[in-house]
Design an enzyme around this catalytic site. Structure first.
Site, PDB file in Angstrom:
ATOM      1  N   CYS A   2       0.583  -1.299   0.045  1.00  0.00           N
ATOM      2  CA  CYS A   2       0.166  -0.062   0.000  1.00  0.00           C
ATOM      3  C   CYS A   2       0.863   1.206  -0.015  1.00  0.00           C
ATOM      4  CB  CYS A   2      -0.887   0.249   1.095  1.00  0.00           C
ATOM      5  SG  CYS A   2      -2.117  -1.233   1.492  1.00  0.00           S
ATOM      6  N   ARG A  27       3.628  -0.187  -5.053  1.00  0.00           N
ATOM      7  CA  ARG A  27       3.497  -0.719  -3.577  1.00  0.00           C
ATOM      8  C   ARG A  27       2.188  -1.532  -3.442  1.00  0.00           C
ATOM      9  NH1 ARG A  27       6.870   1.822   0.053  1.00  0.00           N
ATOM     10  NH2 ARG A  27       5.474   1.134   1.621  1.00  0.00           N
ATOM     11  N   TRP A  79      -2.953  -3.017  -1.683  1.00  0.00           N
ATOM     12  CA  TRP A  79      -2.602  -4.418  -1.740  1.00  0.00           C
ATOM     13  C   TRP A  79      -3.299  -4.902  -0.637  1.00  0.00           C
ATOM     14  CZ3 TRP A  79      -0.181  -8.529   0.650  1.00  0.00           C
ATOM     15  CH2 TRP A  79      -0.114  -9.506  -0.283  1.00  0.00           C
ATOM     16  N   ASN A 105      -1.563   1.984   5.888  1.00  0.00           N
ATOM     17  CA  ASN A 105      -0.530   0.911   5.298  1.00  0.00           C
ATOM     18  C   ASN A 105      -0.027   0.026   6.610  1.00  0.00           C
ATOM     19  OD1 ASN A 105       1.315  -0.654   3.974  1.00  0.00           O
ATOM     20  ND2 ASN A 105       2.971   1.047   4.189  1.00  0.00           N
ATOM     21  N   GLY A 106      -0.188  -1.329   6.494  1.00  0.00           N
ATOM     22  CA  GLY A 106       0.372  -2.077   7.688  1.00  0.00           C
ATOM     23  C   GLY A 106      -0.986  -2.859   8.238  1.00  0.00           C
ATOM     24  N   GLU A 480      16.297 -18.115  -9.602  1.00  0.00           N
ATOM     25  CA  GLU A 480      16.004 -16.760  -9.838  1.00  0.00           C
ATOM     26  C   GLU A 480      15.108 -16.717 -11.337  1.00  0.00           C
ATOM     27  OE1 GLU A 480      15.195 -14.224  -8.620  1.00  0.00           O
ATOM     28  OE2 GLU A 480      15.663 -12.715 -10.222  1.00  0.00           O
ATOM     29  N   LYS A 484      11.410 -15.236 -12.129  1.00  0.00           N
ATOM     30  CA  LYS A 484      11.306 -14.312 -12.981  1.00  0.00           C
ATOM     31  C   LYS A 484      10.378 -14.479 -14.048  1.00  0.00           C
ATOM     32  CE  LYS A 484      12.251 -11.340 -11.229  1.00  0.00           C
ATOM     33  NZ  LYS A 484      13.260 -11.347 -10.104  1.00  0.00           N
ATOM     34  N   GLU A 487       6.666 -15.067 -12.347  1.00  0.00           N
ATOM     35  CA  GLU A 487       5.768 -14.070 -11.816  1.00  0.00           C
ATOM     36  C   GLU A 487       5.321 -12.908 -12.723  1.00  0.00           C
ATOM     37  OE1 GLU A 487       8.157 -11.136  -8.956  1.00  0.00           O
ATOM     38  OE2 GLU A 487      10.038 -12.109  -9.891  1.00  0.00           O
ATOM     39  N   HIS A 503      17.265 -37.341  -9.646  1.00  0.00           N
ATOM     40  CA  HIS A 503      16.626 -37.868  -8.299  1.00  0.00           C
ATOM     41  C   HIS A 503      15.229 -37.831  -8.114  1.00  0.00           C
ATOM     42  CE1 HIS A 503      20.919 -38.901  -7.037  1.00  0.00           C
ATOM     43  NE2 HIS A 503      21.167 -37.925  -7.430  1.00  0.00           N
ATOM     44  N   LYS A 602       5.385  -4.561  -4.665  1.00  0.00           N
ATOM     45  CA  LYS A 602       6.871  -4.349  -4.590  1.00  0.00           C
ATOM     46  C   LYS A 602       7.429  -4.559  -3.187  1.00  0.00           C
ATOM     47  CE  LYS A 602      10.725  -3.356  -6.502  1.00  0.00           C
ATOM     48  NZ  LYS A 602      11.078  -4.358  -7.387  1.00  0.00           N
TER      49      LYS A 602
HETATM   50  C1  F6R Z   1      10.666 -11.078  -7.023  1.00  0.00           C
HETATM   51  C2  F6R Z   1      10.999 -10.082  -6.000  1.00  0.00           C
HETATM   52  C3  F6R Z   1      10.626 -10.445  -4.883  1.00  0.00           C
HETATM   53  C4  F6R Z   1      11.525  -9.756  -3.599  1.00  0.00           C
HETATM   54  C5  F6R Z   1      11.206  -9.894  -2.331  1.00  0.00           C
HETATM   55  C6  F6R Z   1      12.020  -9.296  -1.209  1.00  0.00           C
HETATM   56  O1  F6R Z   1      11.040 -10.432  -8.328  1.00  0.00           O
HETATM   57  O2  F6R Z   1      10.717  -8.966  -6.182  1.00  0.00           O
HETATM   58  O3  F6R Z   1      10.980 -11.740  -4.579  1.00  0.00           O
HETATM   59  O4  F6R Z   1      12.767  -9.732  -3.999  1.00  0.00           O
HETATM   60  O5  F6R Z   1       9.904  -9.834  -2.015  1.00  0.00           O
HETATM   61  O6  F6R Z   1      11.969  -8.030  -1.164  1.00  0.00           O
HETATM   62  P1  F6R Z   1      12.930  -6.850  -0.656  1.00  0.00           P
HETATM   63  O7  F6R Z   1      14.245  -7.101  -1.804  1.00  0.00           O
HETATM   64  O8  F6R Z   1      12.589  -5.527  -0.995  1.00  0.00           O
HETATM   65  O9  F6R Z   1      13.188  -7.365   0.691  1.00  0.00           O
END
Ligand code: F6R
Length: 607
Positions: A2, A27, A79, A105-106, A480, A484, A487, A503, A602
């Site tokens: 948020c 956010r 969010w 937010n929280g 990773e 990517k 997501e 395995h 984010k």
């Molecule tokens: C994936 C992604 C998330 C963040 C994770 C940690 O693309 O962005 O997996 O890496 O939520 O976020 P931070 O780095 O802000 O703690």
């Protein structure tokens, strides 16, 4: 999650708030709303969807001409946590008399108990949110003094909050308060602002106050007052944000999506991080003594950065090291003490799981170093030391440039610690740094050759599942790469250690599943070649990402992604870039909005 934006001054509050919310949309973007005060009347406008949806809706609103007169207001981009994505659950929320309005937010952990008490007193609720409980508590405690009622309300709340409150009986100020969620005041000339991050404020001012836990602030047009929760005054601690937090980085310019722009910024962001951190890291390392154990903690992409770094710390420092998912760490029975170094990795610096892990290790007297991208974020403020990655804001929800900068920072830190503990020589230290120094130029060559990656994306976009394989230091890169892809494209992808598939996972492989294998020159090369044979024997479509292709291999492989040579230890920083591009192109060919993937936000500020 948020984003909050607030304004009080002489200008069109609606316009300023909508602009502010656009910067905060990363956010959360499932619903949006504004609360505006005009002539002692509160106007609340909300909509499901992102800022554009609300903007379009406002265009046809009967009150639009009145709303444009407002000089005070609050906005929110959500969010969802408590309560589904509905207009009723969107913020701003109001008390049942519609006299007070709040953005939040929280998470309020005890909101059910508080709601029950209010229900007994015949309060009624329209939403499923914890936020509506807060604002009804404000009403409950109101006796003509808004500050007093907010102060009393906060004493009942357990959990986290950054809040902004408006009251139709008190039209010359915004009340705001913070605990464990970010809230920053922007100081203008005859106007003041409120936002969840620095970047939303920078178009208006570079003078800011970072509210601290327990602060309650009153924002007037020409004045700001901050008090502690007990009501005692606090001095205003004003920060002037320097140019290094580059505003231009938050404009998309020629790119369709921030994600692509951020992928292309990596040669610069790696270089900036390298240059800005060399000295800072040495200064921190000089303060570290007798470290006997290291834990690296993070979530998602940040965790994978830590996973790569584990191999560097092991090789350079010989100090026992473990990497863990921040949300799993707390449950382990570990010996933690003042000889334990905990490295927390977080782009946002607000990730609740990582923050909780940091706080837990602080109770055990561990020393902590935060690798953060966000100035004055909770994790960077609470850790013993902080190393800032110099990426500028990362807006695309899928982390890209933050990841390679985190790797850069971690490589420098591990080398520095290796030198301090005399496990590597000064000459080795310099040689490794030289190799790192060459990475940005090599990254540029990857970014100049994207046609092959687009062709593979055209194949991936038609698949239901994709397998990513990597070994040793590139195993986390396989994880990773898979993260990517899933997501942003919503295609199921799994990362697996190359040697591990026989395995179990190999049972999945047939001609419907593409398998992308990372084949890097070094100690894993020969064994990976054997694994590739095994995969091909199962008719799978093989994609090889390599810095050492040989002709006999080319004949057998369907697709090859070439990356420049570097030492095996640094290969993850280059190898991940084509995987970011592959995810991006696959998703955009499928017409997904990669900057705002479904269900994600984010900054994940809930545990
Ligand atoms: C994936 C992604 C998330 C963040 C994770 C940690 O693309 O962005 O997996 O890496 O939520 O976020 P931070 O780095 O802000 O703690």
């Amino acid at each position: 999650m948020c984003g909050i934006f607030g304004y009080i001054g002489n200008s069109n509050a609606l316009k300023i708030i909508m602009n502010g919310l656009r910067k905060l949309e990363y956010r959360g973007y499932d619903s949006t709303g504004v609360a505006l005060l005009v002539n002692n009347k509160l106007y609340i406008k909300k909509s499901i969807g992102n800022i554009n949806t609300l903007n379009n809706k406002l265009h046809y609103d009967n009150h639009l001409s009145i709303l444009k007169q407002a000089n005070i207001g609050l906005g929110h981009t959500r969010w969802a946590t408590n309560g589904k994505v509905t207009v009723r659950n969107a913020h701003p929320q109001v008390d049942y008399t519609k006299s007070f309005s709040i953005v939040h937010n929280g998470i309020i952990e005890n909101y059910n108990d508080l709601k029950y008490t209010l229900l007994q007193k015949k309060y009624s609720f329209k939403s499923q949110t914890d936020t509506e409980v807060i604002i009804n508590l404000v009403l409950e405690h109101y006796n003509g003094d808004l500050f007093n009622s907010v102060q009393q309300t906060l004493s009942y709340l357990r959990g986290s909050y950054a809040i902004g409150i408006l009251c139709k009986y008190d039209t010359q100020r915004i009340l705001c308060a913070k605990k464990d969620s970010p809230l920053i005041i922007g100081i203008g000339n005859g106007e003041n602002f409120l936002a969840s991050d620095v970047y939303a404020l920078l178009p208006y001012t570079n003078k800011m106050i970072f509210l601290e836990n327990g602060d309650i602030a009153e924002l007037y047009k020409n004045n700001i007052k901050i008090k502690k929760q007990d009501g005692t005054d606090k001095e205003l601690n004003i920060c002037v944000i320097q140019d290094s937090v580059n505003i231009n980085l938050s404009n998309k310019t020629q790119y369709k999506y921030f994600m692509l722009k951020e992928i292309y910024e990596q040669p610069d962001t790696i270089k900036n991080t390298y240059e800005n951190l060399l000295n800072n890291t040495t200064q921190i390392i000089m303060k570290l003594n007798n470290i006997q154990k290291i834990y690296i903690l993070g979530c998602g992409t940040a965790y994978y950065a830590g996973y790569v770094a584990k191999f560097w710390f092991e090789q350079f420092t010989k100090i026992p090291i473990e990497v863990d998912i921040a949300s799993e760490f707390y449950y382990r029975s570990l010996i933690l003490n003042s000889n334990t170094l905990v490295i927390l990795i977080s782009q946002s610096g607000e990730t609740a799981d990582t923050l909780a892990a940091l706080r837990f290790t602080k109770t055990k007297q561990c020393i902590s170093i935060a690798i953060c991208n966000t100035f004055k974020s909770s994790i960077s403020c609470e850790a013993t030391y902080v190393l800032y990655t110099s990426c500028g804001i990362e807006i695309g929800v899928a982390s890209t440039k933050a990841f390679t900068s985190q790797l850069t920072a971690l490589f420098i830190l591990s080398l520095g610690l290796g030198l301090q503990t005399q496990q590597i020589t000064k000459q080795q230290y310099t040689q490794y740094l030289d190799e790192l120094y060459q990475i940005p130029d090599k990254a540029k060559t990857i970014l100049q050759n994207i046609e092959g990656i687009k062709k593979i994306a055209k194949v991936f976009m038609r698949k239901k599942n994709v397998l990513y394989l990597g070994r040793y230091i590139n195993y986390p890169i396989a994880l990773e790469g898979a993260l990517k892809l899933k997501e942003v494209s919503y295609i199921h992808a799994e990362g697996c250690a190359t040697g591990e598939i026989k395995h179990g996972t190999i049972a999945l492989i047939d001609n419907t599943i593409p398998v992308l294998v990372i084949l890097t020159k070094g100690k894993t090369y020969k064994k990976t070649l054997i694994n590739i044979e095994e995969i091909q024997a199962r008719q799978s479509l093989a994609v090889i990402l390599t810095n050492n292709i040989n002709t006999s291999l080319i004949k057998k492989i369907h697709y090859v992604i070439s990356v420049p040579q570097t030492i095996e230890l640094l290969s993850p920083i280059l190898n991940v870039i084509p995987l970011q591009l592959l995810a991006y192109f696959t998703a955009t060919f499928l017409k997904h909005n990669v900057d705002q993937p479904r269900n994600l936000a984010k900054s994940v500020t809930v545990e």
